[in-house]
Design a protein around this motif. Structure first.
Motif, mmCIF file in Angstrom:
data_model
loop_
_atom_site.group_PDB
_atom_site.id
_atom_site.type_symbol
_atom_site.label_atom_id
_atom_site.label_comp_id
_atom_site.label_asym_id
_atom_site.label_seq_id
_atom_site.Cartn_x
_atom_site.Cartn_y
_atom_site.Cartn_z
ATOM 1 N N ARG A 492 10.800 11.093 -0.834
ATOM 2 C CA ARG A 492 11.471 10.910 0.454
ATOM 3 C C ARG A 492 10.667 11.551 1.582
ATOM 4 O O ARG A 492 10.669 11.053 2.706
ATOM 5 N N SER A 493 10.004 12.644 1.298
ATOM 6 C CA SER A 493 9.188 13.297 2.313
ATOM 7 C C SER A 493 8.037 12.393 2.753
ATOM 8 O O SER A 493 7.753 12.260 3.946
ATOM 9 N N VAL A 494 7.400 11.743 1.784
ATOM 10 C CA VAL A 494 6.300 10.832 2.102
ATOM 11 C C VAL A 494 6.807 9.659 2.929
ATOM 12 O O VAL A 494 6.162 9.229 3.897
ATOM 13 N N ALA A 495 7.984 9.150 2.581
ATOM 14 C CA ALA A 495 8.538 7.984 3.274
ATOM 15 C C ALA A 495 9.340 8.350 4.508
ATOM 16 O O ALA A 495 9.824 7.461 5.217
ATOM 17 N N GLN A 496 9.491 9.654 4.780
ATOM 18 C CA GLN A 496 10.341 10.120 5.896
ATOM 19 C C GLN A 496 11.756 9.554 5.772
ATOM 20 O O GLN A 496 12.373 9.141 6.748
ATOM 21 N N HIS A 497 12.264 9.545 4.524
ATOM 22 C CA HIS A 497 13.626 9.072 4.253
ATOM 23 C C HIS A 497 14.533 10.302 4.189
ATOM 24 O O HIS A 497 14.845 10.819 3.119
ATOM 25 N N ALA A 498 14.949 10.769 5.352
ATOM 26 C CA ALA A 498 15.690 12.024 5.447
ATOM 27 C C ALA A 498 17.128 11.840 4.983
ATOM 28 O O ALA A 498 17.737 10.787 5.201
ATOM 29 N N PRO A 499 17.711 12.870 4.353
ATOM 30 C CA PRO A 499 19.144 12.809 4.040
ATOM 31 C C PRO A 499 19.967 12.979 5.310
ATOM 32 O O PRO A 499 19.439 13.288 6.378
ATOM 33 N N THR A 500 21.267 12.786 5.188
ATOM 34 C CA THR A 500 22.157 12.873 6.338
ATOM 35 C C THR A 500 22.324 14.324 6.782
ATOM 36 O O THR A 500 22.631 15.201 5.971
ATOM 37 N N VAL A 501 22.111 14.572 8.059
ATOM 38 C CA VAL A 501 22.279 15.903 8.635
ATOM 39 C C VAL A 501 23.564 15.917 9.452
ATOM 40 O O VAL A 501 23.865 14.958 10.180
ATOM 41 N N GLN A 502 24.349 17.008 9.328
ATOM 42 C CA GLN A 502 25.588 17.111 10.098
ATOM 43 C C GLN A 502 25.262 17.409 11.555
ATOM 44 O O GLN A 502 24.905 18.513 11.918
ATOM 45 N N GLY A 503 25.383 16.425 12.381
ATOM 46 C CA GLY A 503 25.125 16.554 13.807
ATOM 47 C C GLY A 503 25.211 15.184 14.437
ATOM 48 O O GLY A 503 24.880 14.176 13.805
ATOM 49 N N VAL A 504 25.669 15.106 15.676
ATOM 50 C CA VAL A 504 25.743 13.836 16.387
ATOM 51 C C VAL A 504 24.330 13.292 16.584
ATOM 52 O O VAL A 504 23.418 14.035 16.966
ATOM 53 N N THR A 505 24.128 12.032 16.306
ATOM 54 C CA THR A 505 22.809 11.408 16.447
ATOM 55 C C THR A 505 22.617 10.904 17.873
ATOM 56 O O THR A 505 23.490 10.221 18.416
ATOM 57 N N LEU A 506 21.490 11.241 18.462
ATOM 58 C CA LEU A 506 21.065 10.677 19.738
ATOM 59 C C LEU A 506 19.866 9.790 19.447
ATOM 60 O O LEU A 506 18.886 10.242 18.852
ATOM 61 N N ALA A 507 19.929 8.525 19.861
ATOM 62 C CA ALA A 507 18.843 7.609 19.514
ATOM 63 C C ALA A 507 18.780 6.464 20.507
ATOM 64 O O ALA A 507 19.769 6.111 21.148
ATOM 65 N N SER A 508 17.586 5.887 20.629
ATOM 66 C CA SER A 508 17.447 4.652 21.412
ATOM 67 C C SER A 508 18.022 3.501 20.600
ATOM 68 O O SER A 508 18.159 3.572 19.377
ATOM 69 N N LEU A 509 18.353 2.424 21.276
ATOM 70 C CA LEU A 509 18.885 1.253 20.587
ATOM 71 C C LEU A 509 17.880 0.689 19.582
ATOM 72 O O LEU A 509 18.252 0.247 18.494
#
Length: 712
Positions: A492-509
């Motif tokens: 997952r580290s190589v693929a940047q497949h992060a697990p779910t983190v408790q926090g509101v997500t801010l992201a572009s569309l």
């Protein structure tokens, strides 16, 4: 056509196909021949194709080593591999186009070309800056970014510096340069790479295509290795990726593609849905399956998404030909709350209202990790970061620091790896409890610390690792070991497949594509931001509509759409809600205060008609000024001359042609609109982000000084 598998045990059907609906089951059981899956948002497309692969492997139709599943992001590929492992088909390769091509290139380079494969260039910026310096062209960070994007588009469109100019007409002035200058920078960039003995990501695909085209032995080897192909997100394929896929296939048709033309939001990178939409024409015998049952969102959210696409008006013959008839989603979830529409007096108030609503959701039991704030541009995030911090609400900025780069995560993985060496001491202990015990020394506890800041962020990272351990045990059985968990983290580290983190997500569309949350806040939905100001053609406006559709369909239950009428507190309330909301929002919309106030509905604007006589606009220049050539101009001659003189001085100072600063059509649009703020100026065609940053304040000063401003 459905392949019958002789001797197939009923238990295998039950285990792999039992939980699928009729259309998903058709996808999963159609194991041979060309297959095209038209899959709407939330309809379980990944589930359908991973079960198809697993069913084919377990029934003996597919050899796992001879099937290649391709998608567009490392995260999506990692998610597919994880699901296939859960289904007992972990040996199947699931990769991005680039990863698959790079692996082949590394293997075949010595025999096809000879020598050592050049180093791979991570980022283009430094090389493009050097290329521009060689040509004595002045650049800044924004123009280098724009030039990099244009060169990437050219290469995935299979253009070279020699034929770029003739094929790039109508693409404006990337980075503020005319297309001739861009072609020179493109050639100079290729020269710099050759001098440094490096290749970029597009070269990986281009060189692999070249080898497969020119070397029959290599092509035969690849086609012998891979007999079956699955391509996810097929609406995003570029001409270069399509060519590579065709070379992998050869004259065979063992191909399954999955996509949704209504989620095409990367046209600016060269992506095109034409291959998805033309699949049946290319393969007349293909099985076409439509997935329209939406399992993600409530009927209220699905209704809004359908109405958004259904309310699109004609943009002219070219745009209409490119617009695919949308899939009509059918909600499968129970009813939920109606989407909220909120109008706020300014950006600060909008952020505060959103933070307050998020606090209500948290108090009602919604997890922070199941809430997202989505915006059109990354520059909009700051107000929401401040509002959430002030409210004591944790958040994570998607696209910020990578999860596996965080110190506490790296430390945790080191300790977990060390613990695997003491396997005798941990034998028999449940994985979840074992992980909890190991990361406790780094600051993890079963309850979250009070307050926010670095302590809370550290805890949230460690809690995400604990939750992942519990999830993997639930999916793969209680025998899932610590060593297997460490290997999973490494992959997952190589693929940047992060697990779910408790926090509101801010992201572009754009960054939200492929993700989903219980509650989604779509913010900043005003003209100039949605659609973005530089979407100055009907086709570009259509893409902005699809982008908003992607945002809406990220929500499972709670959906809020908001905009502000001014940028700053006390500023002029000259912003209008997005044209896409016309006919969708109610007659009354809640404001930042407790009361609601009526809003006048506007008819959706036809983006290609003259604002004076209503006739269709035929040229880019006409669309920039919003007026056909037959209708008289509405600007003061003194204003236009003042702008022309300023442009002449600016061009002379920068030693560039005048049109590189602004074209005559853009100057005309500015003179007629007389924008009073940067926000208003940004809404005009021809004023992109880099030009707004470079010239915006100067243009407003010219307009203020010519004696015809407001109040004169």
């Amino acid at each position: 056509m459905t392949s019958a598998v002789p001797g197939l045990a009923g238990t295998l059907e039950d285990r792999i196909l039992g939980g699928l609906d009729a259309e998903q089951r058709e996808v999963a059981s159609t194991l041979t021949g060309p297959v095209c899956v038209l899959a709407g948002a939330g309809t379980g497309k990944t589930r359908a194709i991973t079960h198809r692969i697993a069913y084919g492997v377990h029934s003996g139709v597919y050899s796992p080593q001879r099937l290649l599943a391709v998608t567009f992001t490392a995260r999506a590929a990692a998610e597919m591999r994880s699901r296939l492992r859960d289904l007992g088909a972990g040996n199947v390769q699931a990769r991005t186009f680039h990863a698959a091509a790079l692996r082949q290139l590394q293997f075949f380079w010595p025999q096809a070309i000879g020598g050592t494969l050049p180093n791979l260039l991570d980022h283009k910026a430094t090389m493009i800056a050097e290329a521009a310096r060689r040509l004595r062209l002045s650049t800044d960070r924004a123009s280098i970014r724009d030039l990099a994007a244009e060169i990437e588009w050219a290469k995935v469109s299979m253009l070279t510096p020699a034929n770029y100019l003739e094929n790039a007409q109508g693409r404006g002035t990337p980075g503020g340069f005319d297309l001739t200058a861009v072609a020179r920078v493109f050639q100079s960039y290729e020269d710099v790479k050759t001098d440094r003995n490096v290749i970029d990501f597009e070269d990986v695909l281009l060189i692999t295509v070249g080898i497969l085209q020119e070397d029959p032995k290599v092509a035969a080897t690849v086609r012998e290795q891979y007999r079956h192909f699955v391509v996810d997100e097929y609406q995003d394929v570029s001409p270069l990726q399509q060519r590579l896929l065709e070379l992998w296939l050869g004259d065979r048709d063992e191909l399954c593609v999955v996509g949704d033309a209504s989620q095409t939001i990367y046209s600016f990178t060269g992506a095109s849905p034409k291959h998805l939409l033309g699949f049946k024409k290319k393969f007349p015998e293909a099985t076409v399956v439509k997935l329209v049952r939406d399992y993600r969102s409530t009927p209220q959210v699905v209704k809004l998404a359908n109405e958004l696409l259904g309310s699109r008006r004609s943009g002219g013959p070219v745009a209409d030909a490119a617009w695919a008839k949308p899939l009509q989603l059918v909600a499968q979830r129970p009813a939920g709350p109606e989407p909220r529409f909120m109008e706020c007096p300014d950006d600060e108030a909008e952020a505060a209202v959103v933070a307050g609503r998020i606090r209500e959701l948290l108090d009602a039991g919604v997890q922070a990790s199941e809430i997202a704030i989505l915006f059109r541009t990354n520059g909009q995030s700051e107000a929401y970061e401040q509002a959430l911090a002030s409210a004591g609400i944790g958040y994570q900025l998607r696209g910020g620091e990578r999860f596996f780069a965080r110190k506490e995560v790296r430390d945790a993985i080191l300790q977990l790896r060390a613990a695997t060496r003491a396997a005798a001491d941990t034998a028999g202990e449940p994985l979840g409890q074992l992980v909890r015990d190991i990361v406790a020394s780094l600051g993890y506890s079963d309850s979250a610390p009070h307050g926010g800041g670095a302590l809370r962020e550290r805890w949230e990272s460690l809690a995400a690792l604990v939750a992942l351990a519990d999830e993997l045990v639930a999916n793969r059985g209680p025998e899932f070991s610590l060593a297997e968990f460490v290997n999973e983290l490494q992959e997952r580290s190589v693929a940047q497949h992060a697990p779910t983190v408790q926090g509101v997500t801010l992201a572009s569309l754009h960054a939200a594509k492929g993700l989903e949350w219980d509650a989604v806040f779509l913010v900043g939905l005003s003209e100039g931001l949605m659609p973005i100001s530089f979407a100055d053609t009907p086709e570009a406006v259509d893409e902005e509509r699809r982008l908003l559709y992607v945002g809406i369909t990220r929500a499972r239950e709670h959906l809020s759409l908001s905009w502000s009428t001014a940028r700053t507190p006390g500023g002029r309330a000259n912003r209008k809600p997005s044209r896409f909301l016309d006919g969708l929002r109610p007659d009354t919309v809640a404001g930042a205060s407790a009361r609601s106030r009526p809003l006048t509905r506007r008819k959706p604007a036809a983006p290609a008609s003259c604002r004076v006589c209503g006739s269709m606009l035929a040229t880019g220049a006409e669309r920039k000024i919003g007026r056909c050539r037959q209708c008289p101009p509405s600007y003061e001659e003194q204003t236009f001359e003042a702008l022309r003189q300023w442009r002449k001085d600016e061009a002379s100072s920068a030693e560039v042609p005048a049109f590189v600063v602004f074209t005559d059509a853009t100057l005309t649009a500015i003179a007629e609109a007389r924008p009073a703020s940067l926000e208003e100026l940004a809404t005009l065609a021809g004023v992109g982000p880099s030009k707004l940053e470079k010239y915006g304040e100067a243009v407003l000063a010219v307009l203020a000084d010519d004696g015809h401003g407001d109040g004169s």
